[in-house]
Scaffold this motif. Structure first.
Motif, PDB file in Angstrom:
ATOM      1  N   MET A  95     -58.012 -19.980  18.391  1.00  0.00           N
ATOM      2  CA  MET A  95     -57.247 -20.999  17.703  1.00  0.00           C
ATOM      3  C   MET A  95     -56.360 -21.704  18.721  1.00  0.00           C
ATOM      4  N   VAL A  96     -56.281 -22.994  18.616  1.00  0.00           N
ATOM      5  CA  VAL A  96     -55.418 -23.787  19.490  1.00  0.00           C
ATOM      6  C   VAL A  96     -54.669 -24.809  18.640  1.00  0.00           C
ATOM      7  N   THR A  97     -53.669 -25.395  19.235  1.00  0.00           N
ATOM      8  CA  THR A  97     -52.922 -26.451  18.576  1.00  0.00           C
ATOM      9  C   THR A  97     -52.713 -27.586  19.564  1.00  0.00           C
ATOM     10  N   GLU A  98     -52.644 -28.782  19.072  1.00  0.00           N
ATOM     11  CA  GLU A  98     -52.419 -29.950  19.929  1.00  0.00           C
ATOM     12  C   GLU A  98     -50.971 -30.040  20.399  1.00  0.00           C
ATOM     13  N   ARG A  99     -50.073 -29.358  19.711  1.00  0.00           N
ATOM     14  CA  ARG A  99     -48.649 -29.487  19.991  1.00  0.00           C
ATOM     15  C   ARG A  99     -48.107 -28.455  20.976  1.00  0.00           C
ATOM     16  N   SER A 100     -48.946 -27.505  21.398  1.00  0.00           N
ATOM     17  CA  SER A 100     -48.484 -26.447  22.285  1.00  0.00           C
ATOM     18  C   SER A 100     -49.648 -25.922  23.115  1.00  0.00           C
ATOM     19  N   ARG A 101     -49.320 -25.280  24.217  1.00  0.00           N
ATOM     20  CA  ARG A 101     -50.358 -24.648  25.028  1.00  0.00           C
ATOM     21  C   ARG A 101     -50.649 -23.222  24.562  1.00  0.00           C
ATOM     22  N   HIS A 102     -49.890 -22.709  23.605  1.00  0.00           N
ATOM     23  CA  HIS A 102     -50.152 -21.366  23.080  1.00  0.00           C
ATOM     24  C   HIS A 102     -51.486 -21.359  22.343  1.00  0.00           C
ATOM     25  N   GLN A 103     -52.082 -20.181  22.293  1.00  0.00           N
ATOM     26  CA  GLN A 103     -53.370 -20.043  21.619  1.00  0.00           C
ATOM     27  C   GLN A 103     -53.521 -18.649  21.052  1.00  0.00           C
ATOM     28  N   ALA A 104     -54.479 -18.516  20.151  1.00  0.00           N
ATOM     29  CA  ALA A 104     -54.836 -17.213  19.584  1.00  0.00           C
ATOM     30  C   ALA A 104     -56.292 -16.949  19.924  1.00  0.00           C
ATOM     31  N   ARG A 105     -56.570 -15.702  20.297  1.00  0.00           N
ATOM     32  CA  ARG A 105     -57.940 -15.321  20.645  1.00  0.00           C
ATOM     33  C   ARG A 105     -58.392 -14.168  19.770  1.00  0.00           C
ATOM     34  N   ARG A 106     -59.632 -14.255  19.315  1.00  0.00           N
ATOM     35  CA  ARG A 106     -60.211 -13.193  18.497  1.00  0.00           C
ATOM     36  C   ARG A 106     -60.572 -12.017  19.395  1.00  0.00           C
ATOM     37  N   VAL A 107     -60.155 -10.811  18.985  1.00  0.00           N
ATOM     38  CA  VAL A 107     -60.468  -9.601  19.741  1.00  0.00           C
ATOM     39  C   VAL A 107     -61.264  -8.588  18.917  1.00  0.00           C
ATOM     40  N   ALA A 108     -61.401  -8.861  17.627  1.00  0.00           N
ATOM     41  CA  ALA A 108     -62.173  -8.006  16.722  1.00  0.00           C
ATOM     42  C   ALA A 108     -62.565  -8.856  15.528  1.00  0.00           C
ATOM     43  N   GLU A 109     -63.296  -8.276  14.595  1.00  0.00           N
ATOM     44  CA  GLU A 109     -63.753  -9.067  13.445  1.00  0.00           C
ATOM     45  C   GLU A 109     -62.591  -9.741  12.721  1.00  0.00           C
TER      46      GLU A 109
END
Length: 89
Positions: A1-15
């Motif tokens: 998951m990403v956002t246009e307003r920040s460089r932070h992100q979420a990454r899937r590590v399991a189902e």
């Protein structure tokens, strides 16, 4: 998951497991990760507002949470109650 307003992100590590760049050491559900990313977007919006009256986002949030409103309990109690109910789930 990403956002246009920040460089932070979420990454899937399991189902249904996600890690978010600013919440290191925590594995979140998809719903929680989406909420964390939404929070980053909202913080970017808050930054745009708080700089208009000369405070950082952190300063404004700290004051809004800790200072008593003029009509004591009117806004802070429902917000606090909603958070407590969410934490109990």
């Amino acid at each position: 998951m990403v956002t246009e307003r920040s460089r932070h992100q979420a990454r899937r590590v399991a189902e249904d497991g996600w890690v978010v760049s600013y919440l290191r050491g925590r594995t979140l559900t998809t719903e929680q990760a989406a909420a964390a990313m939404r929070t980053v977007e909202e913080l970017a919006n808050l930054h745009g507002l708080t700089c208009l009256f000369g405070l950082t986002t952190l300063e404004a949030v700290t004051l809004a949470v800790n200072e008593s409103p003029w009509e004591k309990g009117r806004l802070s109690e429902p917000v606090r109650e909603a958070c407590l109910q969410g934490a109990a789930r």
